[in-house]
Design a protein around this motif. Sequence first.
Motif, PDB file in Angstrom:
ATOM      1  N   LYS A 236      -8.429  -9.139  -1.881  1.00 57.84           N
ATOM      2  CA  LYS A 236      -8.051 -10.334  -2.262  1.00 57.84           C
ATOM      3  C   LYS A 236      -7.132 -11.952  -1.044  1.00 57.84           C
ATOM      4  O   LYS A 236      -7.211 -13.110  -1.873  1.00 57.84           O
ATOM      5  CB  LYS A 236      -7.540 -11.044  -3.971  1.00 57.84           C
ATOM      6  CG  LYS A 236      -8.306  -9.961  -4.695  1.00 57.84           C
ATOM      7  CD  LYS A 236      -7.884  -9.858  -5.911  1.00 57.84           C
ATOM      8  CE  LYS A 236      -9.001  -8.953  -6.883  1.00 57.84           C
ATOM      9  NZ  LYS A 236     -10.224 -10.419  -7.909  1.00 57.84           N
ATOM     10  N   THR A 237      -6.244 -11.088  -0.664  1.00 58.31           N
ATOM     11  CA  THR A 237      -5.637 -12.338  -0.335  1.00 58.31           C
ATOM     12  C   THR A 237      -5.820 -13.653   1.248  1.00 58.31           C
ATOM     13  O   THR A 237      -7.207 -13.073   1.955  1.00 58.31           O
ATOM     14  CB  THR A 237      -4.137 -11.414   0.601  1.00 58.31           C
ATOM     15  OG1 THR A 237      -3.250 -12.760   0.892  1.00 58.31           O
ATOM     16  CG2 THR A 237      -4.427 -10.474   2.402  1.00 58.31           C
ATOM     17  N   THR A 238      -5.320 -14.248   1.106  1.00 54.19           N
ATOM     18  CA  THR A 238      -5.996 -15.107   2.274  1.00 54.19           C
ATOM     19  C   THR A 238      -4.849 -15.110   3.522  1.00 54.19           C
ATOM     20  O   THR A 238      -5.410 -15.607   4.637  1.00 54.19           O
ATOM     21  CB  THR A 238      -6.299 -16.512   2.588  1.00 54.19           C
ATOM     22  OG1 THR A 238      -4.564 -16.690   1.850  1.00 54.19           O
ATOM     23  CG2 THR A 238      -7.172 -16.635   1.058  1.00 54.19           C
ATOM     24  N   SER A 239      -4.210 -14.469   3.722  1.00 53.72           N
ATOM     25  CA  SER A 239      -2.484 -14.111   5.189  1.00 53.72           C
ATOM     26  C   SER A 239      -3.750 -13.235   5.783  1.00 53.72           C
ATOM     27  O   SER A 239      -3.502 -11.472   5.272  1.00 53.72           O
ATOM     28  CB  SER A 239      -1.884 -14.257   4.289  1.00 53.72           C
ATOM     29  OG  SER A 239      -0.986 -13.910   5.323  1.00 53.72           O
ATOM     30  N   VAL A 240      -3.699 -13.269   7.250  1.00 51.78           N
ATOM     31  CA  VAL A 240      -3.563 -11.900   7.860  1.00 51.78           C
ATOM     32  C   VAL A 240      -2.846 -11.407   7.672  1.00 51.78           C
ATOM     33  O   VAL A 240      -2.480 -10.219   7.742  1.00 51.78           O
ATOM     34  CB  VAL A 240      -3.807 -12.851   9.117  1.00 51.78           C
ATOM     35  CG1 VAL A 240      -4.328 -11.664  10.074  1.00 51.78           C
ATOM     36  CG2 VAL A 240      -5.299 -13.683   9.084  1.00 51.78           C
TER      37      VAL A 240
END
Length: 86
Positions: free
Chosen positions: A19-23
């Motif tokens: 669900k995250t958008t941060s690497v």
Amino acid sequence: MWPWLFLLLCVAALVAAFKTTSVGVLVLCLVAALVLLSAWIVGWLSQRVGSRTRDESQLVDPVELHRLREQAQARREQAARPDGQP
């Protein structure tokens, strides 16, 4: 019970990774999921091995084993005598 908690936390870390958008958060969640999965496997195997171990209180101590062997030897010697006399 504890190993199943590790599995639940592993699944939660994987859900957070998807669900995250941060690497950075993705990498952190994947590493956490791998560590938690490893902890679950080790804990699960530990429970299985622990449940199959023998109770040490049922083991025969060396003194008792020696006494039992002497009794068996005496019975064999008595049975080997033709007249059955002690």
